[in-house]
Design an enzyme around this catalytic site. Structure first.
Site, PDB file in Angstrom:
ATOM      1  N   GLU A 261      68.921  56.866  33.038  1.00 44.75           N
ATOM      2  CA  GLU A 261      68.641  55.461  33.382  1.00 44.75           C
ATOM      3  C   GLU A 261      68.899  54.541  32.203  1.00 44.75           C
ATOM      4  O   GLU A 261      68.471  53.395  32.222  1.00 44.75           O
ATOM      5  CB  GLU A 261      67.206  55.313  33.898  1.00 44.75           C
ATOM      6  CG  GLU A 261      66.120  55.774  32.939  1.00 44.75           C
ATOM      7  CD  GLU A 261      64.708  55.476  33.455  1.00 44.75           C
ATOM      8  OE1 GLU A 261      64.551  54.870  34.520  1.00 44.75           O
ATOM      9  OE2 GLU A 261      63.754  55.839  32.738  1.00 44.75           O
TER      10      GLU A 261
ATOM     11  N   ASP B 131      66.516  50.837  36.251  1.00 42.71           N
ATOM     12  CA  ASP B 131      66.760  50.692  34.810  1.00 42.71           C
ATOM     13  C   ASP B 131      68.231  50.892  34.465  1.00 42.71           C
ATOM     14  O   ASP B 131      68.744  50.243  33.548  1.00 42.71           O
ATOM     15  CB  ASP B 131      65.881  51.677  34.023  1.00 42.71           C
ATOM     16  CG  ASP B 131      64.466  51.145  33.867  1.00 42.71           C
ATOM     17  OD1 ASP B 131      64.314  49.931  33.646  1.00 42.71           O
ATOM     18  OD2 ASP B 131      63.508  51.928  33.984  1.00 42.71           O
TER      19      ASP B 131
ATOM     20  N   HIS C  47      54.691  53.749  35.328  1.00 43.30           N
ATOM     21  CA  HIS C  47      54.483  52.412  35.883  1.00 43.30           C
ATOM     22  C   HIS C  47      53.282  52.333  36.823  1.00 43.30           C
ATOM     23  O   HIS C  47      53.140  51.361  37.565  1.00 43.30           O
ATOM     24  CB  HIS C  47      55.753  51.926  36.589  1.00 43.30           C
ATOM     25  CG  HIS C  47      56.898  51.712  35.642  1.00 43.30           C
ATOM     26  ND1 HIS C  47      56.840  50.863  34.568  1.00 43.30           N
ATOM     27  CD2 HIS C  47      58.138  52.264  35.587  1.00 43.30           C
ATOM     28  CE1 HIS C  47      57.985  50.886  33.908  1.00 43.30           C
ATOM     29  NE2 HIS C  47      58.788  51.740  34.505  1.00 43.30           N
TER      30      HIS C  47
HETATM   31  C1  3PY Z   1      64.278  53.315  37.862  1.00 43.92           C
HETATM   32  O1  3PY Z   1      64.929  53.091  38.883  1.00 43.92           O
HETATM   33  O2  3PY Z   1      64.550  52.854  36.759  1.00 43.92           O
HETATM   34  C2  3PY Z   1      63.100  54.166  37.928  1.00 43.92           C
HETATM   35  O3  3PY Z   1      62.601  54.568  36.906  1.00 43.92           O
HETATM   36  C3  3PY Z   1      62.515  54.453  39.269  1.00 43.92           C
HETATM   37  O4  3PY Z   1      61.143  54.495  39.208  1.00 43.92           O
HETATM   38 MG    MG Z   2      63.107  53.529  35.248  1.00 40.65          MG
END
Ligand code: 3PY
Ligand code: MG
Length: 258
Positions: free
Chosen positions: A149, A175, A48
């Site tokens: 995630e 995520d 990101h």
């Molecule tokens: C998330 O919280 O999804 C991340 O990837 C943190 O950067």
């Molecule tokens: Mg993430």
């Protein structure tokens, strides 16, 4: 300086109890300054942030010269990107968007040379006259952290934690909350039996591997510590600049009255 003195002795990755800074910038001076600012580790975000594979060369050289190790969050479950981050000298890779055991195994194998994996030989440090670790040392010291995630990773978290070469689980609360159809606050506040973050911690503990998470703020870090996670990205480069600016402006008396 002889090549001997440039041997990357003492390379170490992320510790079980540690505080890291998460960075989006590709500016080598800022990264180097942050790496020397007291955090236990620094993670470049190539998912990101604007860090490209081409940036890795200069960043790896600058941080290597500063005698500090670094982590790269690669953009995806992508073997060549994992290899490039490690070739640049990263001690640790954090692999996002893992959707199940097969992705985790791919990430782990991309992090190690044969016979443990399928990483290709080609470290960058010799390009600037430094030495790279030999394959056996690199295999023994590298850290491959897979992110939990997605609902797919959560469903297979025990199998993922047991996979050879997976050195740790790293929770992405943003995520994970999106994927589970909840909010970050609700996810963090969930301490019911079998709650998602607790399940990740339990899997890591069962298989004796590291568990970490992205927090981003000290308040979120506090909530994650309440789940037993002590390896945390507690802030970001952007927040350090914003909060540093705010602190300076608040501490300064302002211009003299005219
Ligand atoms: C998330 O919280 O999804 C991340 O990837 C943190 O950067
Ligand atoms: Mg993430």
């Amino acid at each position: 300086m002889s090549d001997e003195t440039q041997r990357p002795e003492g390379r170490h990755g992320i510790g079980e109890t540690s505080r890291g800074v998460w960075t989006f910038t590709a500016d080598v001076d800022l990264l180097r300054r942050l790496a020397l600012s007291g955090f236990d580790w620094l993670a470049l975000d190539a998912q990101h942030g604007p860090v490209t594979r081409a940036d890795l060369h200069a960043i790896g050289r600058a941080l290597g010269d500063a005698g500090t190790t670094f982590t790269v969050r690669v953009p995806a479950v992508d073997g060549p990107w994992i290899g490039a981050a490690l070739d640049a000298g990263a001690a640790t890779v954090v692999v996002p968007s893992v959707d199940g055991t097969a992705d985790a195994v791919l990430a782990a194998r991309a992090s190690r040379y044969p016979p443990l994996g399928d990483r290709s030989w080609g470290p960058f440090p010799p390009l600037w006259g430094a030495l790279a670790p030999d394959p056996a040392t690199a295999n023994a010291t590298v850290q491959c952290l897979v992110m939990v995630e997605t609902p797919g990773a959560l469903a297979e978290v025990d199998e993922i934690a047991a996979a050879p070469g997976v050195d740790g689980l790293f929770v992405g609360p943003f995520d994970l909350a999106l994927g589970l159809g909840t909010t970050v606050d609700a996810l963090l506040d969930d301490h019911t039996p079998g709650n998602p973050i607790g399940a990740v911690v339990a899997a890591a503990q069962k298989h004796g591997i590291l568990v970490g998470a992205f927090a981003g703020t000290p308040a979120t870090a506090r909530s994650l510590r309440a789940h037993g996670i002590r390896c945390l990205a507690v802030t970001t480069d952007v927040a350090v600049v914003a909060e540093g600016s705010r602190a300076v402006l608040a501490a300064d008396d302002g211009p003299p009255p005219v």
